[in-house]
Structure formats: C-alpha cells, structure tokens
Scaffold this active site. Structure first.
Site, PDB file in Angstrom:
ATOM      1  CE1 TYR A 440      37.120  39.520  39.684  1.00 23.27           C
ATOM      2  CE2 TYR A 440      37.284  37.137  39.844  1.00 23.27           C
ATOM      3  CZ  TYR A 440      37.676  38.392  40.249  1.00 23.27           C
ATOM      4  OH  TYR A 440      38.634  38.510  41.222  1.00 23.27           O
ATOM      5  CD  GLU A 441      31.651  38.981  40.911  1.00 24.87           C
ATOM      6  OE1 GLU A 441      30.429  39.040  40.691  1.00 24.87           O
ATOM      7  OE2 GLU A 441      32.186  37.964  41.367  1.00 24.87           O
ATOM      8  N   GLY A 442      30.660  41.370  36.173  1.00 25.71           N
ATOM      9  CA  GLY A 442      30.183  42.343  35.199  1.00 25.71           C
ATOM     10  C   GLY A 442      31.356  42.979  34.496  1.00 25.71           C
TER      11      GLY A 442
END
Length: 598
Positions: A440-442
């Site tokens: 997550y978050e890229g």
C-alpha cells in the site's frame, strides 16, 4: 506470548550523540523540546506503547473489526479506550501547528514515537496515522474556512481522517479513476463512486471521519490532469462547527485481509455525498501527494517497527530454546543442550535483523530532521535542498525499509522453527502484518520507478549529487583514522557502486527506457544499502568517540554498536556489487521472453 520493549536508549543515542539534536535549536519547536523534554516524551510514549497498545495487538488480530447491519463498524475490544488515552495525551497534535491546537514540537520526535506505537500495535497506529496525513493535506491546500472547521478537532482527536484513492479497476494508474463530482451551485459538490482498500474508512473511535476523496468533476479532462480532491465528512458539519446530519457515504464491507485485521479496511460507497473542493480544480493529485508522501514515510517506519518487535521476540526465544550443542563444544555443559543463540546460522538471522534495525532507525531520524529543516528553517536555500533530499529519500525509505521489514519478520519467524508457524507465539501475525507495507501507499516496484525515473533527474540531479557529496566527504574525512578505516573502506566501495549504477542509467536509460525499469528495484536497494552503511559509519564514529571519552556507563552498549557495525560492513554491504552487476546487465534477458511463453 510475544513481548515488546521500546528502544528508547537507542533512539536517544541517535538523536543526541549521533545527530547532535541541540544543533537544531534555531528551528521553531526545537527550543521548546530540550533533551530532557525529549527523553521524557520518549519514555512516556514507550510506556503507553508497552502497557496500553501492545496488550491489544494479538487480541485485536484475533477479533478483527465487525461491520454492523447499519453500515457502522465496531473495532476490537479495548481499542476505543486505548484511542481515548492516545487522544487525551495529545499525541495526535504533537508536531502540528499550535495555531490549530497542536504542540508544534519537532517532526523528528513525532517520527521517533511513531516507531514505538507501530511496533506495539501496527493496526491501531494506522488510525491516527491516516488522520495526521489528512491534516497535513488540509493544512497545505485547504482554504481558511476548511482549516478552521476541520483541523482543530482532528488535532484534538475528536475527528479522524482518511484518504480515498483506489477504485476496483484502478490502483496506481489514477488516470482511470471514475468517481465523479457534480457542482451544486453553492460551492459544494455531489460525490458518487466507490473506493476500496480504505484504511480506517469507518470505525467507532471518533465523532466524525473526514474523508479526502479523489474524484473527477463533470467535464474535466481525462487522465490525471482532470482529477480533483474533495473533503467529504462522514457527518456534515453545521455552521457552529457541531456534527450535523449523516452524509451519503457508507462502508459497504470490510475487506477480508491477510493481516492488520484490527484496522477497518473498507469498501466505501459515495452516493451523492456532499463534498467540498480542496485546492484547485483538476489539481487534486498535487494536494493528495502531500498526504501520500507523509503516508509513505509512515509506512517505511512500519517496516522498521515490525522488524524491531519481531527481532526482540526472536532474541528472547533464541536465548531460552535449547537444541543441540555449539560447534565449538558445549556452551552450557550443565544442561542437556545449548540455547540456540550459540549457533552461527541463528546468529546470522539475528545479526542481520539487528544491523538493519539500528541503521534503519538512524535513517528515519536523519530523514525526519531533514523534514524539520524543510518545513521550519528560515533559510530558503536550506529549505529547498532539504525538501529535494526528502523527495529523493522517500521512495528509498518506503521501498527498502518495508521490503526488509517483511524479510526480517520471516527471518525472525525462522528462529522459532515450527513454533514460529503457530499463532500463539505471535510471529505469524508479524509476517502477515508486514506484508501489506510492501503494497500500500504505492507498491514497492512503483517506488523504485519513482526513484529512478523522477527523483534522480530532478533539478539536474542536485539532490543525489548532494547525497554523494555528503557520504563521500565523510569517507574522506575519516579515511586516515585507523579506528575508522575499516568502516570507510566498505562504505566507499558501496558508494562507488552506487555512483557507477547512477552513471550507467545516465548512459543507457534514455535511449532504452526498459533499462531503467529493469534495474530500478536493484538501484533502490543499492541506494538503501549505501544509506544504511552511512548511518553505520556515523554511529561507529560516535561510539568510538564516546568510548575514548570514558563513557563507562554505556560501554557495553557502545561496544555492541561497533560489533554490529562491523557485521553490517562485512556481511551486508558487499551486496552492493551484486546490485550493480544486475543493473549493468540491462533489460535484454528480462524482456526477451515472448508474452505467450509465460
């Protein structure tokens, strides 16, 4: 049963001895946080992490969150009470602007205590973590009314926040986003669409939840150029600031996940919900990236946090578990077998994790100090360069620390043998929880591409050249110091490999972009190794200076620092050569296989 003790002494060593915290007293907030105040804050955070949040970690994982028939979500037993203590202690606004009720203390202090909270209970720490990211975005891009309406209550912890990017058909490629916003003529918009994977999207711990939602205004350009950002509260806010009627946003379901079960990761449905534009039309990504960058630093910290708590439990088990005899002869002749910590392969696991943790902690504190300079210095040039350096370091922090955090959770689990596979010992949860940080978050592949494709060439490569200069000067200044030559020799070799890899991209990536893509993951980890090596160089130098000054009280601590630094340089730093070799091989073999041959 697992245990956790916050590494306060190591944090203080890095802050005070290595980075000379008091040198930053010219920055706002630092003079209010003298070293004795810093130590008191760290020790209180440690107490709360160990006594309040950690006891809820396993039970929260087992119980998970429950979606009720009315769409509300109940968090695990004890979470509401723990959040109330978090809120009452003022942790949410520790480093936030006093104008909105925050304490204005340094971000580096916020980052240090964040490690303790995430180690103790990662799923719990995500609730305030997402809120702080939303607060940062509103502060940077909201208008005065939005700031006054939302920030004081979020800083207080009465209201929490989220960010809503991902949709069922699009994750990283936000240009495919479908959520729409229809102007209403009164300055508000009607928001309709569905978002998935929304951490802390619905819960019972705050009076209101302030969602930051990416959507496309009707008639806006296609792709990322037509995306705007909106504030969409769970409950509308009355003119007097009180909570009003329910907005058209609901939790459709809670995602069934591999880990972080105690965090309510939701499918969020927006049905003509009232939203308010934040920032400019069609400039939503710029505003959201304030939150994204904050979140990426927080996720990198999660990688370190899981690695630390997993390490502590692996060490405790290795000291207690008896199995076999030391290769050099019985280490505990009065017992039927020796504790497994005598075995070199167990030591390999433990030392590898320890060397990462102590360097990773220094890396995060170093980066947080740069963030403080970027946001608080009155020197424009100093602010700009620190901001550029933060941009360069963010994908490395997120990508490397989470890749290694998961790898080390698995290594710690391995120390337990079959018992590591049993839920009772807690190691399985650390492995499961750590896995999401790489995604997550890229996802980390995106972090590597961001580093190579965007951050390296930014402003003519000024930030990376500044990094090379800082590390190179450290090596040169200490090259003739006999006590430091061992460390600088290995660090300089790693730096040379990183500089060669950078030059290889300059010469080979423009004409053939696949070369950059094929080498990006190795480059990110090569950069991470050199940075961690630099952190060990700084710590080794400081430890030698303190020992020479007769610091008897910390003699064992400082000698352990030097032993761990030597292990890193001998056993881990040489990996830079392998990364360079793979980068220099280019993309040909990686891209040669036809698609239908897979």
């Amino acid at each position: 049963m697992p245990a956790y003790r916050a590494p306060v002494e190591d944090t203080l060593f890095v802050l005070n001895d290595v980075f000379k915290y008091e040198r930053y007293n010219n920055l706002p907030g630092f003079s209010d946080a003298s070293p004795d105040i810093v130590e008191a804050v760290l020790r209180e955070a440690a107490r709360m992490a160990e006594e309040v949040f950690f006891p809820l970690n396993q039970s929260g994982d087992r119980e998970g969150c429950t979606r009720n028939d009315d769409g509300s979500v109940t968090t695990p037993k004890g979470f509401r009470e723990a959040f109330e203590q978090y809120k009452e202690a003022g942790w949410m606004g520790l480093a936030f602007d006093p104008e909105y009720g925050g304490q204005g203390l340094p971000y580096v202090l916020h980052s240090a205590i964040g490690e303790y909270f995430s180690s103790a209970n990662m799923a719990f720490a995500m609730y305030p973590g997402l809120t702080q990211g939303a607060m940062a975005a509103i502060r940077e891009h909201g208008n005065d009314k939005q700031k006054q309406t939302f920030l004081p209550k979020m800083v207080e912890g009465r209201w929490t926040g989220t960010m809503n990017l991902t949709e069922p058909h699009c994750g990283t490629d936000l240009g495919l986003l479908r959520t729409k916003a229809v102007p209403q003529g009164d300055g508000s918009y009607r928001i309709s669409g569905q978002k998935i994977f929304i951490s802390a999207g619905e819960h019972d711990m705050s009076e209101n939840i302030i969602h930051l939602v990416l959507a496309r205004i009707e008639g806006a350009p296609e792709g990322t150029k037509g995306i705007s950002l909106f504030i969409v509260p769970k409950f509308l806010v009355n003119e007097d600031g009180s909570v009003g009627e329910r907005n058209g946003v609901t939790c459709g379901s809670i995602e069934e996940k591999m880990g972080i079960h105690a965090n309510s990761t939701c499918v969020m449905n927006y049905d003509d919900a009232t939203g308010y534009l934040i920032g400019e039309e069609n400039k939503g990504l710029r505003a959201m990236f304030v939150m994204m960058n904050e979140a990426r630093l927080g996720v990198g910290l999660q990688g370190l946090s899981i690695s630390e708590v997993a390490y502590q439990n692996a060490v405790a088990y290795a000291k207690e578990r008896i199995q076999g005899r030391a290769l050099t002869g019985p280490a505990a002749p009065d017992r039927k077998a020796d504790p497994i910590i005598v075995h070199p392969d167990v030591r390999r696991n433990l030392m590898t994790i320890r060397a990462f943790n102590e360097a990773g902690r220094a890396f995060l504190i170093w980066a947080a100090l740069k963030s403080d300079v970027a946001h608080r210095s009155d020197n424009a040039e100093e602010r700009e360069l620190s901001q550029e350096m933060m941009g360069l370091l963010t994908p490395v922090i997120k990508g490397v620390l989470t890749d290694k955090g998961f790898e080390h959770a698995v290594m710690a689990q391995q120390v337990f043998g079959g018992h590591g596979y049993i839920e009772e010992h807690g190691m399985s949860q650390y492995v499961r929880d750590a896995r999401i940080t790489m995604i997550y978050e890229g996802a980390n592949g995106i972090q590597a591409l961001d580093l190579v494709g965007r951050k390296l060439p930014m402003n003519g490569g000024r930030a990376v050249q500044a990094f090379f200069k800082e590390v190179g000067e450290f090596c040169e200044e200490n090259r003739n110091d006999e006590s430091m030559s061992f460390f600088t020799k290995h660090l300089k070799k790693g730096l040379n490999d990183l500089q060669q890899a950078t030059m290889w991209f300059v010469q080979n990536a423009m004409a053939k972009p696949d070369n950059a893509g094929a080498g990006s993951h190795d480059y990110m980890h090569l950069f991470g190794l050199v940075t961690l090596g630099y952190m060990w160089g700084l710590q080794a130098k400081t430890a030698q200076e303190r020992l020479a000054a007769g610091d008897e009280a910390r003699k064992a601590f400082l000698e352990a620092k030097l032993a761990t630094a030597r292990f890193f340089m001998e056993r881990i730093m040489p990996e830079t050569s392998a990364h360079l070799a793979r980068i220099s091989a280019g993309a040909d073999s990686m891209m040669a296989l036809p698609e239908d041959s897979f």
